[in-house]
Motif scaffolding. Structure first.
Motif, PDB file in Angstrom:
ATOM      1  N   MET A   1       6.172  11.652 -22.647  1.00 29.88           N
ATOM      2  CA  MET A   1       5.527  12.059 -21.408  1.00 29.88           C
ATOM      3  C   MET A   1       6.171  11.342 -20.226  1.00 29.88           C
ATOM      4  N   HIS A   2       6.160  12.016 -19.113  1.00 25.16           N
ATOM      5  CA  HIS A   2       6.725  11.447 -17.900  1.00 25.16           C
ATOM      6  C   HIS A   2       5.609  11.089 -16.926  1.00 25.16           C
ATOM      7  N   ASP A   3       5.784   9.973 -16.266  1.00 27.41           N
ATOM      8  CA  ASP A   3       4.814   9.523 -15.279  1.00 27.41           C
ATOM      9  C   ASP A   3       5.234  10.038 -13.908  1.00 27.41           C
ATOM     10  N   TRP A   4       4.449  10.938 -13.328  1.00 29.13           N
ATOM     11  CA  TRP A   4       4.786  11.573 -12.057  1.00 29.13           C
ATOM     12  C   TRP A   4       4.103  10.923 -10.858  1.00 29.13           C
ATOM     13  N   ALA A   5       3.353   9.860 -11.062  1.00 27.56           N
ATOM     14  CA  ALA A   5       2.615   9.250  -9.955  1.00 27.56           C
ATOM     15  C   ALA A   5       3.547   8.684  -8.891  1.00 27.56           C
ATOM     16  N   ALA A   6       4.573   7.978  -9.305  1.00 27.60           N
ATOM     17  CA  ALA A   6       5.464   7.327  -8.335  1.00 27.60           C
ATOM     18  C   ALA A   6       6.153   8.317  -7.400  1.00 27.60           C
ATOM     19  N   LEU A  53       3.978  -1.410   1.940  1.00 21.11           N
ATOM     20  CA  LEU A  53       2.746  -2.062   1.487  1.00 21.11           C
ATOM     21  C   LEU A  53       1.823  -1.094   0.745  1.00 21.11           C
ATOM     22  N   LEU A  54       1.682   0.120   1.260  1.00 16.53           N
ATOM     23  CA  LEU A  54       0.838   1.104   0.576  1.00 16.53           C
ATOM     24  C   LEU A  54       1.433   1.515  -0.764  1.00 16.53           C
ATOM     25  N   LEU A  55       2.749   1.651  -0.828  1.00 16.73           N
ATOM     26  CA  LEU A  55       3.397   2.015  -2.080  1.00 16.73           C
ATOM     27  C   LEU A  55       3.222   0.916  -3.126  1.00 16.73           C
ATOM     28  N   ILE A  56       3.386  -0.325  -2.723  1.00 12.30           N
ATOM     29  CA  ILE A  56       3.167  -1.445  -3.638  1.00 12.30           C
ATOM     30  C   ILE A  56       1.703  -1.492  -4.079  1.00 12.30           C
ATOM     31  N   LEU A  57       0.781  -1.301  -3.143  1.00 14.22           N
ATOM     32  CA  LEU A  57      -0.638  -1.321  -3.480  1.00 14.22           C
ATOM     33  C   LEU A  57      -0.987  -0.243  -4.502  1.00 14.22           C
ATOM     34  N   LEU A  58      -0.532   0.967  -4.268  1.00 13.64           N
ATOM     35  CA  LEU A  58      -0.909   2.073  -5.143  1.00 13.64           C
ATOM     36  C   LEU A  58      -0.207   2.025  -6.497  1.00 13.64           C
ATOM     37  N   LEU A  59       1.067   1.657  -6.525  1.00 16.32           N
ATOM     38  CA  LEU A  59       1.819   1.735  -7.779  1.00 16.32           C
ATOM     39  C   LEU A  59       1.788   0.452  -8.596  1.00 16.32           C
ATOM     40  N   VAL A  60       1.770  -0.702  -7.939  1.00 17.61           N
ATOM     41  CA  VAL A  60       1.840  -1.958  -8.673  1.00 17.61           C
ATOM     42  C   VAL A  60       0.455  -2.579  -8.854  1.00 17.61           C
ATOM     43  N   VAL A  61      -0.283  -2.708  -7.777  1.00 19.99           N
ATOM     44  CA  VAL A  61      -1.577  -3.387  -7.853  1.00 19.99           C
ATOM     45  C   VAL A  61      -2.618  -2.515  -8.550  1.00 19.99           C
ATOM     46  N   LEU A  62      -2.751  -1.256  -8.127  1.00 19.83           N
ATOM     47  CA  LEU A  62      -3.751  -0.370  -8.719  1.00 19.83           C
ATOM     48  C   LEU A  62      -3.257   0.317  -9.991  1.00 19.83           C
ATOM     49  N   ASN A  63      -1.946   0.288 -10.234  1.00 17.25           N
ATOM     50  CA  ASN A  63      -1.337   0.799 -11.466  1.00 17.25           C
ATOM     51  C   ASN A  63      -1.739   2.254 -11.720  1.00 17.25           C
TER      52      ASN A  63
END
Length: 68
Positions: A1-6, A53-63
């Motif tokens: 499966m591919h992760d399309w969130a990023a 900052l929003l990209l880091i928050l959504l992809l790294v912090v909130l996973n």
């Protein structure tokens, strides 16, 4: 499966946070302008910092993951 969130989140944030497209902060005449379609170096820098900052928050912090 591919992760399309990023790619989806990055593309949506890029479109929304393009200086002058929806809003511009700081604006040329006011601190916050809507739909000005103009830009300057300060607004490019501010929008770049907010985008990162929003990209880091959504992809790294909130996973966030989106499997399609």
């Amino acid at each position: 499966m591919h992760d399309w969130a990023a790619p989806i989140i990055a593309a949506a944030l890029f479109a929304f946070l393009s200086p002058g497209m929806v809003f511009q902060m700081p604006g040329k005449n006011r601190p916050f302008e809507f739909m000005s379609m103009k830009t300057n170096v300060a607004s490019i820098f501010v929008h770049t910092v907010i985008y990162g900052l929003l990209l880091i928050l959504l992809l790294v912090v909130l996973n966030i993951h989106l499997y399609v």
